[in-house]
Write a protein that holds these residues in place. Structure first.
Motif, short mmCIF file in Angstrom:
data_model
loop_
_atom_site.label_atom_id
_atom_site.label_comp_id
_atom_site.label_asym_id
_atom_site.label_seq_id
_atom_site.Cartn_x
_atom_site.Cartn_y
_atom_site.Cartn_z
N ASP A 156 56.45 25.05 53.58
CA ASP A 156 57.53 24.34 54.27
C ASP A 156 57.79 24.93 55.65
O ASP A 156 58.61 24.42 56.41
CB ASP A 156 58.81 24.35 53.43
N GLU A 157 57.07 26.02 55.97
CA GLU A 157 57.18 26.60 57.31
C GLU A 157 56.36 25.74 58.28
O GLU A 157 55.16 25.56 58.11
CB GLU A 157 56.64 28.03 57.30
N GLU A 158 57.02 25.20 59.27
CA GLU A 158 56.34 24.31 60.21
C GLU A 158 55.51 25.13 61.20
O GLU A 158 56.03 25.91 61.98
CB GLU A 158 57.37 23.45 60.95
N LYS A 159 54.20 24.95 61.13
CA LYS A 159 53.31 25.67 62.04
C LYS A 159 52.02 24.90 62.21
O LYS A 159 51.66 24.06 61.38
CB LYS A 159 53.03 27.08 61.51
N VAL A 160 51.33 25.19 63.29
CA VAL A 160 50.07 24.55 63.62
C VAL A 160 49.01 25.63 63.78
O VAL A 160 49.25 26.65 64.43
CB VAL A 160 50.17 23.70 64.90
N ILE A 161 47.86 25.42 63.17
CA ILE A 161 46.74 26.36 63.27
C ILE A 161 45.60 25.67 64.01
O ILE A 161 45.14 24.60 63.60
CB ILE A 161 46.26 26.81 61.89
#
Length: 372
Positions: A156-161
């Motif tokens: 649920d942690e919003e991040k982009v890889i």
């Protein structure tokens, strides 16, 4: 003739992992016994858990390159950067190692050469769980030498890889992954493409992946969904037949869709999955000359499995059932299909203040044509 496979495992503290100091940080090994979730110290099989930190710190660019760094594995690769790889454990054939993605079997109806066709790149992998040794009594077909379970995870942690690399011969890879959602509903999506002109004649490749995973938190459980597809097109110089067959060419597709439910009821834990795995393989002996020799195979595996674990004063009892229909359509092999029913039962005892663990188990399988 009916055949029943029965095995009993007795392991004391003397058979702990060689890397116990590191592995003890892992609270649970989720694939143990298929339905029994046990702390690492109580696991009887030889289990290796490759964590996210190890993957990140590794120079590996694909799952098979990660596995090659651990003892017991023999990785036979054709081409570079994940074009094709066969996984062998302790001298087995690649057909005897079961490949799972989040617990769902990736075995191909046609050939084990395509079992490592995964619809995501290494940046998406949370951890890899490996059972070394015979595991057919818990996982059935293809698990005679071991099991490799590749785990991806939503957050649920919003991040982009973003991952990218390049090299000689027009080689490049570009991937984008994103986590988003809330504590109630979390999702992960990943898109990747890679390509190369080839390091020698007819070794070029093009690989595209799209993968999506979703998890919905329920009261005392969760609902999980995953869907992904991979497409490969590659020159297969010397891959099959003879090293002199330098003009071979192949295109493969692999897709997976599954829906799983986990629910806890006091002393009883229930886990079920319904899945569809499709594979397609087009092979030409001479590239762009299908009139000389061409094979086309399309395989579909549709399955359902349900497992339950009950905790009592006598230990943990696990019971599981798997129903699977396999289809294969081929211009060379014709149309074939079979229905497989498998039942699994095992119990985990702990004695002498948990210093002695005993896990008797039994499995039974019925093939619609071949019998029991």
């Amino acid at each position: 003739m009916k055949k029943v496979v029965l095995s009993i495992l007795l392991v004391g503290n003397i058979l702990q992992f060689a890397a116990q100091s590191k592995e003890s940080e892992i609270d649970e090994v989720n694939i143990q016994g298929k339905f029994l979730t046990l702390p690492v110290k109580k696991v009887n099989e030889n289990v290796t858990v490759i964590r996210r930190e190890q993957i990140i710190n590794s120079p590996a660019k694909s799952v098979e390159e990660v596995l090659a760094q651990f003892t017991g594995f023999d990785i036979r690769r054709r081409g570079g950067n994940g074009v094709q790889a066969d996984i062998s454990l302790r001298g087995s054939s690649f057909e005897q190692v079961l490949i799972l993605v989040n617990g769902i079997r990736m075995s191909d109806s046609q050939t084990g050469h395509n079992s490592m066709n995964l619809p995501f790149d290494l940046a998406s992998v949370e951890r890899i769980e490996v059972i070394k040794g015979p595991s057919a009594r818990s996982f059935g077909q293809n698990a005679y030498a071991g099991v490799v379970n590749i785990i991806t995870k939503t957050s649920d942690e919003e991040k982009v890889i973003v991952s990218a690399n390049g090299g000689d011969f027009g080689t490049y890879s570009l991937g984008v992954g994103a986590n988003f959602g809330s504590p109630k509903i979390s999702s992960f999506i990943q898109v990747n493409t890679s390509s190369s002109e080839g390091y020698r004649y007819n070794t070029d490749y093009k690989i595209n992946n799209v993968y999506y995973q979703n998890e919905i938190a329920l009261q005392n459980g969760n609902l999980k969904f995953q869907a992904g597809i991979q497409e490969k097109k590659f020159g297969a110089n010397g891959f099959y037949a003879s090293p002199n067959a330098i003009d071979q060419y192949e295109e493969t597709q692999a897709s997976i869709v599954s829906l799983g439910l986990k629910q806890n009821f006091s002393n009883f834990k229930f886990n079920s999955n319904i899945y569809w795995r499709r594979g397609q393989d087009m092979y030409e002996y001479v590239r762009n000359r299908p009139e000389i020799y061409r094979n086309m195979h399309i395989g579909n595996n549709i399955g359902f499995e349900a497992n339950g674990t009950y905790h009592s004063g006598l230990g943990n009892t696990g019971l599981g059932v798997e129903l699977r229909k396999e289809f294969l359509a081929s211009n060379n092999l014709g149309h074939r299909e079979r229905f497989i029913t498998q039942l699994f039962l095992e119990h985990h005892f702990s004695f002498i203040q948990n210093k002695l663990n005993v896990s008797p188990g039994v499995s039974w399988a019925n093939y619609a044509e071949e019998g029991n």
